[in-house]
Design a protein around this motif. Structure first.
Motif, PDB file in Angstrom:
ATOM      1  N   SER A  86       0.829  -1.205   0.000  1.00 49.22           N
ATOM      2  CA  SER A  86       0.000   0.000   0.000  1.00 49.22           C
ATOM      3  C   SER A  86       0.865   1.258   0.000  1.00 49.22           C
ATOM      4  O   SER A  86       2.076   1.216   0.253  1.00 49.22           O
ATOM      5  CB  SER A  86      -0.912   0.011   1.232  1.00 49.22           C
ATOM      6  OG  SER A  86      -0.141   0.218   2.409  1.00 49.22           O
ATOM      7  N   TYR A 295     -14.947  -4.142 -11.135  1.00 51.98           N
ATOM      8  CA  TYR A 295     -14.509  -3.509  -9.887  1.00 51.98           C
ATOM      9  C   TYR A 295     -15.703  -3.246  -8.977  1.00 51.98           C
ATOM     10  O   TYR A 295     -15.657  -3.526  -7.775  1.00 51.98           O
ATOM     11  CB  TYR A 295     -13.774  -2.201 -10.187  1.00 51.98           C
ATOM     12  CG  TYR A 295     -13.706  -1.259  -9.008  1.00 51.98           C
ATOM     13  CD1 TYR A 295     -12.761  -1.441  -8.006  1.00 51.98           C
ATOM     14  CD2 TYR A 295     -14.610  -0.189  -8.892  1.00 51.98           C
ATOM     15  CE1 TYR A 295     -12.712  -0.577  -6.918  1.00 51.98           C
ATOM     16  CE2 TYR A 295     -14.560   0.672  -7.808  1.00 51.98           C
ATOM     17  CZ  TYR A 295     -13.608   0.483  -6.824  1.00 51.98           C
ATOM     18  OH  TYR A 295     -13.564   1.323  -5.739  1.00 51.98           O
ATOM     19  N   HIS A 299     -16.131  -4.725  -5.300  1.00 51.93           N
ATOM     20  CA  HIS A 299     -16.171  -3.841  -4.134  1.00 51.93           C
ATOM     21  C   HIS A 299     -17.466  -4.030  -3.343  1.00 51.93           C
ATOM     22  O   HIS A 299     -17.455  -4.034  -2.106  1.00 51.93           O
ATOM     23  CB  HIS A 299     -16.028  -2.384  -4.573  1.00 51.93           C
ATOM     24  CG  HIS A 299     -15.826  -1.435  -3.431  1.00 51.93           C
ATOM     25  ND1 HIS A 299     -16.855  -0.698  -2.891  1.00 51.93           N
ATOM     26  CD2 HIS A 299     -14.717  -1.119  -2.710  1.00 51.93           C
ATOM     27  CE1 HIS A 299     -16.394   0.033  -1.899  1.00 51.93           C
ATOM     28  NE2 HIS A 299     -15.102  -0.202  -1.771  1.00 51.93           N
ATOM     29  N   ASP A 311     -13.041  -1.679   8.959  1.00 50.83           N
ATOM     30  CA  ASP A 311     -12.963  -0.302   8.471  1.00 50.83           C
ATOM     31  C   ASP A 311     -14.199   0.495   8.905  1.00 50.83           C
ATOM     32  O   ASP A 311     -14.101   1.678   9.254  1.00 50.83           O
ATOM     33  CB  ASP A 311     -12.845  -0.279   6.948  1.00 50.83           C
ATOM     34  CG  ASP A 311     -11.486  -0.764   6.468  1.00 50.83           C
ATOM     35  OD1 ASP A 311     -10.661  -1.132   7.317  1.00 50.83           O
ATOM     36  OD2 ASP A 311     -11.262  -0.780   5.243  1.00 50.83           O
ATOM     37  N   ASP A 394      -8.766   5.762  -5.581  1.00 53.55           N
ATOM     38  CA  ASP A 394      -8.870   4.394  -5.059  1.00 53.55           C
ATOM     39  C   ASP A 394      -8.320   3.425  -6.114  1.00 53.55           C
ATOM     40  O   ASP A 394      -9.043   2.629  -6.698  1.00 53.55           O
ATOM     41  CB  ASP A 394     -10.337   4.080  -4.738  1.00 53.55           C
ATOM     42  CG  ASP A 394     -10.501   2.736  -4.033  1.00 53.55           C
ATOM     43  OD1 ASP A 394      -9.490   2.196  -3.541  1.00 53.55           O
ATOM     44  OD2 ASP A 394     -11.630   2.214  -4.000  1.00 53.55           O
ATOM     45  N   ARG A 395      -6.999   3.508  -6.341  1.00 47.39           N
ATOM     46  CA  ARG A 395      -6.385   2.729  -7.417  1.00 47.39           C
ATOM     47  C   ARG A 395      -5.130   2.003  -6.960  1.00 47.39           C
ATOM     48  O   ARG A 395      -4.183   1.834  -7.730  1.00 47.39           O
ATOM     49  CB  ARG A 395      -6.033   3.654  -8.591  1.00 47.39           C
ATOM     50  CG  ARG A 395      -7.245   4.233  -9.326  1.00 47.39           C
ATOM     51  CD  ARG A 395      -6.797   5.165 -10.417  1.00 47.39           C
ATOM     52  NE  ARG A 395      -7.884   5.756 -11.174  1.00 47.39           N
ATOM     53  CZ  ARG A 395      -8.340   5.299 -12.330  1.00 47.39           C
ATOM     54  NH1 ARG A 395      -7.797   4.230 -12.877  1.00 47.39           N
ATOM     55  NH2 ARG A 395      -9.321   5.910 -12.965  1.00 47.39           N
ATOM     56  N   GLN A 396      -5.106   1.546  -5.739  1.00 45.61           N
ATOM     57  CA  GLN A 396      -3.896   0.897  -5.246  1.00 45.61           C
ATOM     58  C   GLN A 396      -3.701  -0.497  -5.836  1.00 45.61           C
ATOM     59  O   GLN A 396      -2.576  -0.990  -5.882  1.00 45.61           O
ATOM     60  CB  GLN A 396      -3.912   0.844  -3.716  1.00 45.61           C
ATOM     61  CG  GLN A 396      -3.853   2.230  -3.091  1.00 45.61           C
ATOM     62  CD  GLN A 396      -3.525   2.193  -1.622  1.00 45.61           C
ATOM     63  OE1 GLN A 396      -2.529   1.622  -1.207  1.00 45.61           O
ATOM     64  NE2 GLN A 396      -4.379   2.785  -0.812  1.00 45.61           N
ATOM     65  N   TYR A 407     -12.986   5.974  -9.966  1.00 43.80           N
ATOM     66  CA  TYR A 407     -12.261   5.311  -8.875  1.00 43.80           C
ATOM     67  C   TYR A 407     -11.844   6.360  -7.851  1.00 43.80           C
ATOM     68  O   TYR A 407     -10.665   6.683  -7.702  1.00 43.80           O
ATOM     69  CB  TYR A 407     -11.032   4.590  -9.423  1.00 43.80           C
ATOM     70  CG  TYR A 407     -11.345   3.458 -10.370  1.00 43.80           C
ATOM     71  CD1 TYR A 407     -11.631   2.182  -9.893  1.00 43.80           C
ATOM     72  CD2 TYR A 407     -11.359   3.660 -11.746  1.00 43.80           C
ATOM     73  CE1 TYR A 407     -11.920   1.136 -10.761  1.00 43.80           C
ATOM     74  CE2 TYR A 407     -11.640   2.621 -12.627  1.00 43.80           C
ATOM     75  CZ  TYR A 407     -11.927   1.374 -12.126  1.00 43.80           C
ATOM     76  OH  TYR A 407     -12.212   0.337 -12.990  1.00 43.80           O
ATOM     77  N   ASN A 409     -12.429   7.836  -3.824  1.00 41.72           N
ATOM     78  CA  ASN A 409     -12.921   7.577  -2.478  1.00 41.72           C
ATOM     79  C   ASN A 409     -12.838   8.886  -1.701  1.00 41.72           C
ATOM     80  O   ASN A 409     -11.757   9.458  -1.577  1.00 41.72           O
ATOM     81  CB  ASN A 409     -12.074   6.494  -1.809  1.00 41.72           C
ATOM     82  CG  ASN A 409     -12.683   5.994  -0.521  1.00 41.72           C
ATOM     83  OD1 ASN A 409     -13.790   6.387  -0.155  1.00 41.72           O
ATOM     84  ND2 ASN A 409     -11.974   5.137   0.183  1.00 41.72           N
ATOM     85  N   MET A 438      -5.740   5.825   5.423  1.00 42.57           N
ATOM     86  CA  MET A 438      -5.345   5.070   4.230  1.00 42.57           C
ATOM     87  C   MET A 438      -5.461   3.566   4.449  1.00 42.57           C
ATOM     88  O   MET A 438      -5.619   2.804   3.497  1.00 42.57           O
ATOM     89  CB  MET A 438      -3.914   5.421   3.833  1.00 42.57           C
ATOM     90  CG  MET A 438      -3.729   6.873   3.397  1.00 42.57           C
ATOM     91  SD  MET A 438      -4.548   7.266   1.850  1.00 42.57           S
ATOM     92  CE  MET A 438      -3.431   6.512   0.689  1.00 42.57           C
ATOM     93  N   GLN A 441      -9.831   2.299   3.975  1.00 41.00           N
ATOM     94  CA  GLN A 441     -10.527   2.899   2.848  1.00 41.00           C
ATOM     95  C   GLN A 441     -11.664   2.048   2.296  1.00 41.00           C
ATOM     96  O   GLN A 441     -12.460   2.530   1.491  1.00 41.00           O
ATOM     97  CB  GLN A 441      -9.539   3.125   1.694  1.00 41.00           C
ATOM     98  CG  GLN A 441      -8.482   4.154   1.949  1.00 41.00           C
ATOM     99  CD  GLN A 441      -7.661   4.370   0.698  1.00 41.00           C
ATOM    100  OE1 GLN A 441      -8.187   4.753  -0.341  1.00 41.00           O
ATOM    101  NE2 GLN A 441      -6.382   4.097   0.778  1.00 41.00           N
ATOM    102  N   LEU A 442     -11.727   0.804   2.701  1.00 41.05           N
ATOM    103  CA  LEU A 442     -12.623  -0.132   2.024  1.00 41.05           C
ATOM    104  C   LEU A 442     -14.092   0.184   2.240  1.00 41.05           C
ATOM    105  O   LEU A 442     -14.915   0.024   1.334  1.00 41.05           O
ATOM    106  CB  LEU A 442     -12.316  -1.566   2.486  1.00 41.05           C
ATOM    107  CG  LEU A 442     -12.801  -2.701   1.596  1.00 41.05           C
ATOM    108  CD1 LEU A 442     -12.256  -2.544   0.186  1.00 41.05           C
ATOM    109  CD2 LEU A 442     -12.369  -4.050   2.178  1.00 41.05           C
TER     110      LEU A 442
END
Length: 577
Positions: A86, A295, A299, A311, A394-396, A407, A409, A438, A441-442
């Protein structure tokens, strides 16, 4: 050098990390000797930081690293090592040696999103649902248009341009998606093909400085997209009346199908496709394994997992006791979504000093600017406890790096600005808080907001003050077979928030303030900009100054006099009794 692979042809992390092979590196790259795993990290850092020489303990921030590069590096390392890395791990282990050590003891399986079966309709992501809801009002929907205009100097080959953009539409399902309300909820409907929404204009006697060009752009930016029936993006090419061939490319899209990152992908891939077609070569873009609908399905599914529920608990703790949103004075009585943008390039010396300070203290520009903005908002909103919205990409996951879609957040930053706290301490608190955010974030923050017992305002009011730090490569890096993109227009007569303070890092550091012009005027925004710069200058000179001192410095002479008179009167009353 040999890199061990597993049965799937990917880098074998176990074999690699257990390797004791040392590889001497040329003095032109680093003076250290690297293990096999360190070499992989080194190569990724070198690619994204564009630094020819670095050592094992050289600091990420000192090498010019920032949030965007951290995201790109984390995704690349996740792919290389087949384990999730991350942004937080880049920040927490900001050199090659520390990151390599963390990787040796934290092997996990990398999350991979799989394509879902074809359907007539697909679920929206939680972020899309919120945006779809606010877009049901025309004025609100127009405020969520994403637009820009670019000058292209040279002769544009229209057939090659059409072919390139048509291929982009074919490649990215988001560009041919509509949003249909069916069976009691909105759904994504993906068309197999759509007509290219391209308009070619050749007005008489129009130049780059013509008011008519700016008016044309404003009209494009205010277009109302029907989410159910319209193509949700538009391209307009305006041929200029100039001695040498030139044209302006205008792009407008609804935010529900793209974000700032997507715009860079579109320009990058458009450049590559146009160049190939212009030269009659086959495109070389790698096929996309998944699309946005995949995605969204993934998600939505993980929202019931243990990690998502953890989270959720984090955000419930973060927002415990919140019973009203933070608003600017008189904000509740103003019409929303009517606005302007104010832009100012920061002085080069100040921008350089600010970035040097961040590198020296191993913090991101985002962390520093969020801390400064918190002090400013505390002053304007007359409160020591602030809460405002801030979006992040939100592109990790590596699979999301090349996707066009929404994408994004948006989370809430809540801070207690105790008057006697030093700015240096606030900075550390912000760094810790952003690190924790960080990692959580989910779960969508808006779903936790729905549980709050509000005594004033609505959930939407929590998004009326926004901080945004954006770091992009210069658009001039992209070329249509030699025709460079030079951004010339980016303004609007709408605002998504009462106040959206943006720090944009490209070729320079630019301060952009999007504001509700029913609540604020340009003179007030200019004062706000001056106060931000004043705060930054004072902090760079004396980071140990207390928040009380910093906020006191923002008061006008008249405000300071009124405050002194109030205190004198209070003391007189106290003596009398």
């Amino acid at each position: 050098m040999h890199f061990p692979t597993n049965a799937n042809g990917k880098l074998d992390i176990n074999k690699l990390l257990n390797s004791h092979e040392k590889t001497p590196i040329s003095i032109t790259t680093t003076t250290d000797k690297l293990s096999a795993s360190q070499q992989v990290i080194f190569d990724v850092w070198q690619q994204h930081l564009q630094i020819p020489s670095m050592g094992l303990t050289d600091d990420f921030f000192a090498l010019g690293g920032h949030s965007l590069k951290a995201m790109l590096i984390s995704a690349a390392l996740s792919q290389k090592f087949s384990t999730p890395v991350s942004i937080n791990e880049i920040f927490a282990h900001p050199n090659i040696a520390a990151l390599d050590l963390w990787l040796t003891t934290n092997e996990q399986s990398l999350i991979e999103i799989s394509p879902i079966k074809p359907q007539a309709f697909y679920a929206l992501s939680s972020a899309q649902k919120r945006l779809w809801l606010v877009s049901q009002v025309k004025e609100q929907s127009v405020a969520y248009n994403v637009h820009a205009a670019f000058l292209l100097e040279g002769e544009l080959c229209i057939p090659s341009f059409k072919q390139a953009f048509s291929q982009l539409i074919c490649r990215h399902e988001s560009l041919r998606t509509n949003f249909i309300f069916t069976q009691g909820e909105p759904k994504q409907h993906i068309h197999s093909a759509i007509e290219l929404p391209l308009t070619l204009l050749e007005p008489a006697a129009i130049t780059i400085n013509s008011p008519a060009l700016n008016q044309l752009y404003l009209e494009l930016a205010q277009h109302h997209f029907n989410l159910e029936t319209d193509a949700l993006f538009q391209i307009t090419v305006v041929k200029l009346s100039t001695e040498k061939p030139a044209q302006v490319l205008m792009f407008n899209a609804h935010h529900i199908i793209c974000d700032g990152w997507s715009n860079s992908i579109i320009l990058k891939e458009l450049s590559e496709l146009y160049t190939c077609y212009r030269r009659q070569q086959a495109p070389t873009l790698q096929p996309l394994v998944i699309q946005y609908k995949d995605y969204a399905a993934w998600h939505n599914k993980v929202l019931n997992t243990a990690q998502a529920l953890n989270d959720k608990a984090f955000w419930q703790t973060q927002l415990a006791g919140v019973n009203r949103p933070m608003l600017l004075p008189n904000a509740s009585n103003t019409e929303r979504y009517s606005g302007h943008w104010y832009r100012s390039i920061l002085d080069e010396a100040l921008a350089s000093a600010m970035q040097d300070y961040c590198r020296h203290n191993s913090i991101s520009l985002y962390t520093f600017f969020a801390s400064v903005t918190s002090v400013l908002l505390s002053h304007y909103c007359a409160t020591d406890e602030i809460i405002y919205a801030t979006p992040i990409a939100d592109r990790q996951l590596p699979q999301l790096q090349s996707q066009v879609g929404f994408y994004l957040n948006t989370f809430l930053l809540r801070q207690a600005l105790t008057p006697e706290l030093s700015f240096a301490d606030l900075l550390n608190n912000t760094k810790t808080q952003l690190h924790n955010i960080m990692q959580h974030q989910l779960y969508p923050v808006e779903q936790v907001l729905e549980e709050l017992d509000l005594i004033e305002g609505t959930i939407g009011d929590f998004y009326r003050i926004i901080l945004n730090v954006m770091e992009y490569e210069s658009y001039s890096h992209y070329q249509l077979d030699g025709l460079r993109f030079n951004k010339i227009l980016e303004t609007a007569t709408t605002s998504r928030a009462d106040l959206n303070i943006m720090l944009v890092k490209g070729d320079a550091l630019e301060l952009v303030i999007e504001y509700n012009n029913q609540l604020l005027d340009e003179a007030g925004i200019t004062t706000m900009k001056d106060q931000l710069i004043q705060l930054i200058s004072q902090i760079l000179e004396q980071p140990q100054r207390t928040l009380r001192e910093l906020k006191q410095s923002l008061l006008s002479t008249r405000e300071q006099q009124a405050q002194a008179e109030f205190l004198d009167a209070a003391l007189a009353i106290d003596e009398e009794f």
